[in-house]
Every structure is written in structure tokens, then in C-alpha cells.
Write an enzyme that holds these catalytic residues in place. Structure first.
Site, PDB file in Angstrom:
ATOM      1  N   GLN A  76       1.830   2.503  -5.382  1.00 39.41           N
ATOM      2  CA  GLN A  76       0.651   3.276  -4.953  1.00 39.41           C
ATOM      3  C   GLN A  76      -0.620   2.439  -5.178  1.00 39.41           C
ATOM      4  O   GLN A  76      -1.677   2.968  -5.528  1.00 39.41           O
ATOM      5  CB  GLN A  76       0.562   4.598  -5.714  1.00 39.41           C
ATOM      6  CG  GLN A  76       1.489   5.675  -5.205  1.00 39.41           C
ATOM      7  CD  GLN A  76       1.022   6.278  -3.884  1.00 39.41           C
ATOM      8  OE1 GLN A  76      -0.134   6.191  -3.509  1.00 39.41           O
ATOM      9  NE2 GLN A  76       1.951   6.886  -3.159  1.00 39.41           N
ATOM     10  N   SER A  77      -0.526   1.162  -4.937  1.00 40.41           N
ATOM     11  CA  SER A  77      -1.599   0.226  -5.279  1.00 40.41           C
ATOM     12  C   SER A  77      -2.903   0.472  -4.518  1.00 40.41           C
ATOM     13  O   SER A  77      -2.949   0.423  -3.285  1.00 40.41           O
ATOM     14  CB  SER A  77      -1.129  -1.205  -5.006  1.00 40.41           C
ATOM     15  OG  SER A  77      -2.192  -2.119  -5.094  1.00 40.41           O
ATOM     16  N   ASN A  78      -3.980   0.706  -5.276  1.00 41.94           N
ATOM     17  CA  ASN A  78      -5.309   0.786  -4.667  1.00 41.94           C
ATOM     18  C   ASN A  78      -5.741  -0.573  -4.116  1.00 41.94           C
ATOM     19  O   ASN A  78      -6.405  -0.658  -3.084  1.00 41.94           O
ATOM     20  CB  ASN A  78      -6.335   1.266  -5.700  1.00 41.94           C
ATOM     21  CG  ASN A  78      -6.100   2.700  -6.116  1.00 41.94           C
ATOM     22  OD1 ASN A  78      -6.031   3.587  -5.280  1.00 41.94           O
ATOM     23  ND2 ASN A  78      -5.959   2.936  -7.409  1.00 41.94           N
TER      24      ASN A  78
END
Length: 334
Positions: A76-78
Site C-alpha cells: 500500500q505504498s504511498n
């Protein structure tokens, strides 16, 4: 500090706001005034701190003639979202390598940033097991793309190298200019500390402008001693790049690891409380992985009397709220 000799894109639209948080200050008591630096309002799809770093990283890629960006992050990398965002804006292909740090956590149909990768036109997503050699995986992808006639450029996780960390040296300079304009005395700054570029860059920038404001990082994954060494190493490299005289003092690198909980991205009760408190008192959305755990640290430190009475503390909000939608069950069960 002279940033003009480095390639840089023009993604920022002026300084991000510094705001007083009166309701949260009142809710926590202990006579500590809380302010927030709103890097969640940076441009890019849903904002966040990586835009500052990508101004330098993507500019370096384009100067080198790249037509393709490869980067990595958690599922879920920003950082992956913002890299995809600015790649789309620049007309560059984007390929992601995602690390499944929690086994079974990657779901192709997931909400949050996972959905935004698709919407932003990411060309490919490779998912690898937690603990994989991420640079090695990106280099494999780069070799594959090179063989296909592309010109790839690798941006490390979090854009946390000396090129990317310069973005947060800029932020420190920007912050001091705002504080001087506001005539606001800040006694301490709290930042999330993960891939280390934000923390290291802020340390270098504050040293470079003689700001003399202590900065503490709240860890989101690693033990204190490990994280401090990672931050220090990157701060040294960034200081050398920017020719900051005297470099950064090792004793100035301080991290708190009590708020990580069972591991990276895994929810904690204190994170859930922090996200709820910020939302219900100040209408500010945090994310569950970085800013949520950093805010949990801030709240606990205030409650424990870590900051002297009458202190003013500035919290750096690094963004990431789209990830909230992948954690709805966590908050609805709380």
C-alpha cells in the site's frame, strides 16, 4: 545550501501550511502547544511527502534521458502512488515492485493505494516476498526493460537516497522561513521515520540553516539503534552532497521505536486512537502506516511529559490518507 546546481522539477506550489491545532492541544493538556506542517497537502494524486523527493529524483531521471521509472515499496505504498502520479504527469512509464512484508497482505483487487496504482496507469506490478532484495528485483526489471528498448531509471524505496533527501532539506529551509515570518518559536519537531529520507533531509536542512530545533523520528518499522544508523548514514551522504559545513552530529539523530507495535503496517491501538483523535478534533486525516504511528508517538510523549510545560511542538504530517481505505475493518472494529 545551494539547490540550484541539481536538476529539479517544479512540483511544489509554494510552502505547505503550518497550522495550530487548538482542539488537539486542549484534548491532550500538559501545557504543550501543538502545530502541524501540512505536507499531506502537497500536490500529486492525494498528496504526501514523496512529492518533495520526487522533484529531484524524477528530474535526475529525465536529465539522464530515462523514459521509464522503476520503484519499490510495500503493498500500500504511498511512495509508489506518488511515483506513479508524477510519472504519469511527465509522460514516463512506471513499473512497481511491491514487497509483501506481511504474508498474504497483497490483494490485486484491494482498495486504497492499490486501486490508485491501476488508475494512474502503472505498466506493471511485481509482488515479491517480504525480505527480498528490492534493489536486486528492480535491477532485474531494469534489465528486462532495457532489453525491450526502454531507458529505465531506478528510484529506491521512499525515494530515500541523497538525491531524494534533498527535498526535505528544502522543507527544513521552508519551515524555518515560515516560523520566522510567523514569529513562532518551536521547541521540537516530530517526524515519521521509515525509509529515512524525510528524517535525514530535515536534519541536514535544519543544520544547514542553523535552525537549532531538535528533531525526533518516530519509527514505523525498525528498532531504535538500527533506524538511527540508517538515518545518520543518509544524513551524512546528503550533507556532503549539499556541502553543509560540519555535517550532521550523530547525537542529534534520535528515534523512538515504542510505537511500531507488532511490525510495519500492522495496526496498533495507539495508532487507531491517534487517527481518530486527529480526525475528530482537527478534521485532519492521517494514514495507518506512517503518520498514524508517528502521531501515536507524539500523543504519548505529550501525555508522559516528555516535552517541558509551555513547549511548542511541530508535527510533520507526511500524508498517506488513501491507505486508510484499505484499513476500514481496523477502524470499524475499534
Amino acid at each position: 545550501m545551494n539547490f540550484t546546481k541539481f536538476p529539479r522539477r517544479n512540483y511544489l506550489q509554494g510552502a505547505t501550511p503550518i497550522e495550530f491545532m487548538p482542539a488537539l492541544t486542549k484534548a491532550l493538556g500538559n501545557d504543550v502547544k501543538l502545530y502541524i506542517k501540512r505536507d499531506d497537502l502537497l500536490p500529486g494524486s492525494a498528496g504526501g511527502n514523496k512529492t518533495r523527493k520526487l522533484e529531484f529524483c524524477i528530474a535526475d531521471a529525465m536529465e539522464k534521458g530515462a523514459d521509464t521509472i522503476i520503484t519499490c515499496g510495500a503493498v500500500q505504498s504511498n511512495h509508489a502512488r506518488l511515483t506513479a502520479s508524477w510519472s504519469a504527469k511527465e509522460g514516463l512509464d512506471c513499473h512497481l515492485i511491491l514487497e509483501e512484508r506481511v504474508k498474504g497482505s497483497y490483494k490485486e483487487e484491494a482498495s486504497g493505494n492499490n486501486f490508485l496504482f491501476e488508475l494512474l496507469g502503472v505498466k506493471s506490478i511485481g509482488v515479491v516476498a517480504g525480505g527480498s532484495d528490492m534493489m536486486g528485483e528492480m535491477e532485474k526489471k531494469a534489465a528486462e526493460l532495457t532489453a525491450a528498448g526502454k531507458k529505465p531509471y531506478i528510484i529506491p524505496g521512499g525515494a530515500s537516497n541523497a538525491i531524494g533527501a534533498m527535498g526535505y532539506a528544502v522543507c527544513a529551509e521552508e519551515t524555518m522561513a515560515q516560523l520566522n515570518e510567523m514569529r513562532l518559536v518551536v521547541d521540537h519537531i516530530i517526524v515519521p521515520s521509515g525509509s529515512a529520507g524525510t528524517h535525514a533531509g530535515m536534519m541536514v536542512g535544519m543544520t544547514g540553516v542553523n535552525g537549532n530545533i531538535p528533531i525526533s523520528g518516530v519509527n514505523v518499522s525498525r528498532p531504535k539503534d538500527v533506524q538511527e544508523e540508517i538515518v545518520y548514514k543518509l544524513a551524512v551522504e546528503t550533507a556532503e552532497k549539499l556541502e553543509v559545513k560540519g555535517g550532521v552530529a550523530r547525537e542529534g539523530i534520535v528515534c523512538f521505536d515504542q510505537y511500531v507495535g507488532p511490525g510495519y503496517s500492522l495496526p496498533t491501538d495507539s495508532m487507531v486512537e491517534a487517527v481518530n483523535l486527529f480526525a475528530k478534533t482537527e478534521a485532519i486525516l492521517l494514514d495507518p502506516v506512517y503518520s498514524g504511528k508517528a502521531a501515536a508517538g507524539l500523543i504519548d510523549l505529550v501525555r508522559k511529559g516528555h516535552f517541558a510545560k509551555g513547549s511548542t511542538v511541530l508535527f510533520l504530517h507526511t500524508g498517506g490518507s488513501p491507505a486508510l481505505y484499505a484499513y476500514m475493518d481496523t477502524f470499524r472494529q475499534a
